[in-house]
Design a protein around this motif. Structure first.
Motif, short mmCIF file in Angstrom:
data_model
loop_
_atom_site.label_atom_id
_atom_site.label_comp_id
_atom_site.label_asym_id
_atom_site.label_seq_id
_atom_site.Cartn_x
_atom_site.Cartn_y
_atom_site.Cartn_z
N ALA A 1 0.83 -1.21 0.00
CA ALA A 1 0.00 0.00 0.00
C ALA A 1 0.86 1.26 0.00
CB ALA A 1 -0.93 -0.01 1.21
N LEU A 2 1.96 1.24 0.76
CA LEU A 2 2.87 2.39 0.79
C LEU A 2 3.47 2.63 -0.58
CD1 LEU A 2 4.13 4.51 2.70
CD2 LEU A 2 6.04 2.90 3.03
N ALA A 3 3.89 1.57 -1.26
CA ALA A 3 4.43 1.71 -2.61
C ALA A 3 3.38 2.25 -3.57
CB ALA A 3 4.95 0.36 -3.10
N THR A 4 2.15 1.78 -3.43
CA THR A 4 1.07 2.26 -4.29
C THR A 4 0.81 3.75 -4.07
OG1 THR A 4 0.05 0.07 -4.27
CG2 THR A 4 -1.36 1.91 -4.89
N ALA A 5 0.79 4.17 -2.81
CA ALA A 5 0.60 5.59 -2.50
C ALA A 5 1.74 6.42 -3.05
CB ALA A 5 0.47 5.78 -1.00
N LEU B 1 -3.33 8.71 3.13
CA LEU B 1 -3.40 8.04 4.41
C LEU B 1 -3.30 6.54 4.13
CD1 LEU B 1 -3.91 8.04 7.48
CD2 LEU B 1 -6.37 8.18 6.98
N VAL B 2 -2.23 5.91 4.64
CA VAL B 2 -1.96 4.49 4.36
C VAL B 2 -2.03 3.73 5.67
CG1 VAL B 2 -0.34 2.85 3.38
CG2 VAL B 2 -0.46 5.17 2.45
N ILE B 3 -2.86 2.69 5.71
CA ILE B 3 -3.14 1.97 6.95
C ILE B 3 -2.97 0.47 6.74
CG2 ILE B 3 -4.88 1.53 8.73
CD1 ILE B 3 -6.31 4.11 7.57
N GLY B 4 -2.39 -0.20 7.72
CA GLY B 4 -2.40 -1.65 7.77
C GLY B 4 -3.20 -2.07 8.99
N ALA B 5 -4.20 -2.90 8.83
CA ALA B 5 -5.06 -3.29 9.96
C ALA B 5 -5.57 -4.70 9.75
CB ALA B 5 -6.23 -2.33 10.11
N ALA C 1 -0.71 3.22 10.99
CA ALA C 1 -1.07 4.15 9.93
C ALA C 1 0.05 5.15 9.67
CB ALA C 1 -2.35 4.90 10.30
N ALA C 2 0.11 5.61 8.44
CA ALA C 2 1.08 6.63 8.04
C ALA C 2 0.40 7.67 7.17
CB ALA C 2 2.24 6.00 7.27
N VAL C 3 0.75 8.93 7.37
CA VAL C 3 0.35 9.99 6.46
C VAL C 3 1.53 10.24 5.53
CG1 VAL C 3 -0.29 12.43 6.22
CG2 VAL C 3 -1.25 11.05 8.09
N VAL C 4 1.28 10.16 4.23
CA VAL C 4 2.32 10.30 3.21
C VAL C 4 2.02 11.55 2.40
CG1 VAL C 4 3.44 9.22 1.23
CG2 VAL C 4 2.59 7.80 3.12
N GLY D 1 12.93 10.65 1.76
CA GLY D 1 11.69 10.26 1.12
C GLY D 1 11.50 8.76 1.07
N ILE D 2 10.51 8.33 0.31
CA ILE D 2 10.22 6.91 0.12
C ILE D 2 10.97 6.43 -1.11
CG2 ILE D 2 8.42 5.21 -0.37
CD1 ILE D 2 6.48 7.03 1.15
N GLY D 3 11.84 5.45 -0.91
CA GLY D 3 12.65 4.94 -2.01
C GLY D 3 11.90 3.98 -2.90
N PRO D 4 12.53 3.59 -4.02
CA PRO D 4 11.89 2.66 -4.96
C PRO D 4 11.57 1.32 -4.31
CG PRO D 4 13.85 3.68 -5.93
CD PRO D 4 13.86 4.03 -4.47
N VAL D 5 10.44 0.77 -4.69
CA VAL D 5 10.02 -0.51 -4.13
C VAL D 5 10.62 -1.67 -4.91
CG1 VAL D 5 7.91 -0.70 -5.52
CG2 VAL D 5 8.04 -1.82 -3.28
N VAL D 6 10.95 -2.73 -4.21
CA VAL D 6 11.28 -4.02 -4.81
C VAL D 6 10.19 -4.98 -4.36
CG1 VAL D 6 12.95 -5.90 -4.96
CG2 VAL D 6 13.75 -3.53 -4.74
#
Length: 324
Positions: free
Chosen positions: A123-127, A140-144, A168-171, A181-186
């Motif tokens: 979800a974080l990578a998608t955001a 707003l990215v949440i894992g629940a 939860a994280a606000v991005v 920042g948020i780096g590239p996803v693998v």
């Protein structure tokens, strides 16, 4: 919005856990197990279990409300809400829509994402990619997850592992590429081995769906395959493993966590071991563990942190992020 080369960063973090704490000794009364047996195999001492009337949405809202307050953003400025979960009981509306409604987020894009225990990092990578592409500015990215709803409490190989919770994280968008920042996803999967972790379905007259896994298959895959994924995420972010301030993997099993951290070579990093106190909280485990490290002041703001989620599918996602 138009497409942009801007990046994104995590502005704030928060978590929520149910008040009930279930100890190993209490479990030993319920099923054939012991504190020594559990600690020696998975490293867990306690886990939080939600009340019957505390839903996945309730926990997601609890974490999200705190994250938004800490970020200092207005709910009206949030234009994307993603909830990673595999335990939503109701099919619709989505948990994300319920979170948005409760927080007063007026017209955001909302959806749930199911990548099981890898859900938050997916979800974080998608955001991040949505923000980079110009489709969002504040997410707003949440894992629940409420795994306790889907456990066989007579199966000692699974019921001792899991707990409930949310993180939860606000991005937010940044105007340029930033080291914090948020780096590239693998990311990827090995779906041919997807049957190793299953949460099945059943008809309305049948028994509840229950979690099942082949722990030996999952363990061997995790300890042999995930350190290279983590190293690749570091390479893409331009960060050497020895430069990491923290490593936050999915909190599946203490032996897996320590094997991955050792294989990565993150010699100077704080390694999250929230599994000891919280158990495996599925999609909530990465943000929950990271939020606690930040609350305790164990990571400096802006310092590089490796996040690594992995789970059913067999899916995985890793990225280096700056500590908020």
């Amino acid at each position: 919005m138009t497409a942009t080369t801007a990046g994104s960063r995590i502005l704030s973090l928060a978590h929520h856990q149910p008040t009930r704490v279930l100890t190993n000794d209490e479990l030993a009364v319920m099923v054939d197990t012991s504190d020594e047996w559990i600690r020696s195999r998975v490293g867990i001492a306690t886990r939080h279990i939600a009340a019957q009337d505390e839903s996945v949405a309730d926990m997601a809202i609890g974490a999200a409300a705190k994250a938004v307050a800490r970020a200092g953003v207005d709910a009206a400025d949030i234009d994307l809400v993603i909830v990673a979960t595999c335990t939503a009981v109701d099919r619709m509306p989505s948990i994300a829509a319920r979170v948005a409604h409760h927080l007063g987020v007026p017209e955001a894009a909302v959806f749930d994402l199911n990548a099981a225990c890898a859900g938050f990092t997916y979800a974080l990578a998608t955001a991040d990619m949505t923000i980079r592409g110009g489709g969002s500015s504040t997410a707003l990215v949440i894992g629940a997850d409420k795994m306790s709803d889907f456990l066989d409490w007579q199966d000692r190989t699974s019921c001792v592992i899991f707990g409930d919770g949310a993180g939860a994280a606000v991005v937010t968008r940044t105007d340029d590429a930033r080291s914090d920042g948020i780096g590239p996803v693998v990311w990827g999967s090995q779906p041919q081995r997807g049957s190793a972790i299953v949460l099945g379905t059943t008809g309305p007259e049948g028994p509840p769906a229950l979690f099942r896994q082949d722990g030996h298959v999952v363990y061997r895959w995790a300890v042999t395959s995930l350190a290279p994924v983590a190293r690749q995420a570091c390479e893409r972010a331009g960060v050497a493993p020895a430069e990491l301030a923290a490593v936050v993997t999915h909190q599946a099993n203490l032996r897996i966590i320590e094997a991955v951290a050792k294989g990565l070579g993150a010699t100077n990093a704080v390694v999250a071991r929230d599994v000891v106190d919280s158990g495996n909280t599925s999609a909530a485990s990465v943000p929950l563990a990271l939020s606690k490290l930040v609350e305790r002041g164990e990571i400096s703001s802006g310092a590089p942190v490796l996040l690594l989620g992995f789970g059913a599918g067999l899916s995985y996602a890793a990225q280096v992020v700056g500590c908020p």
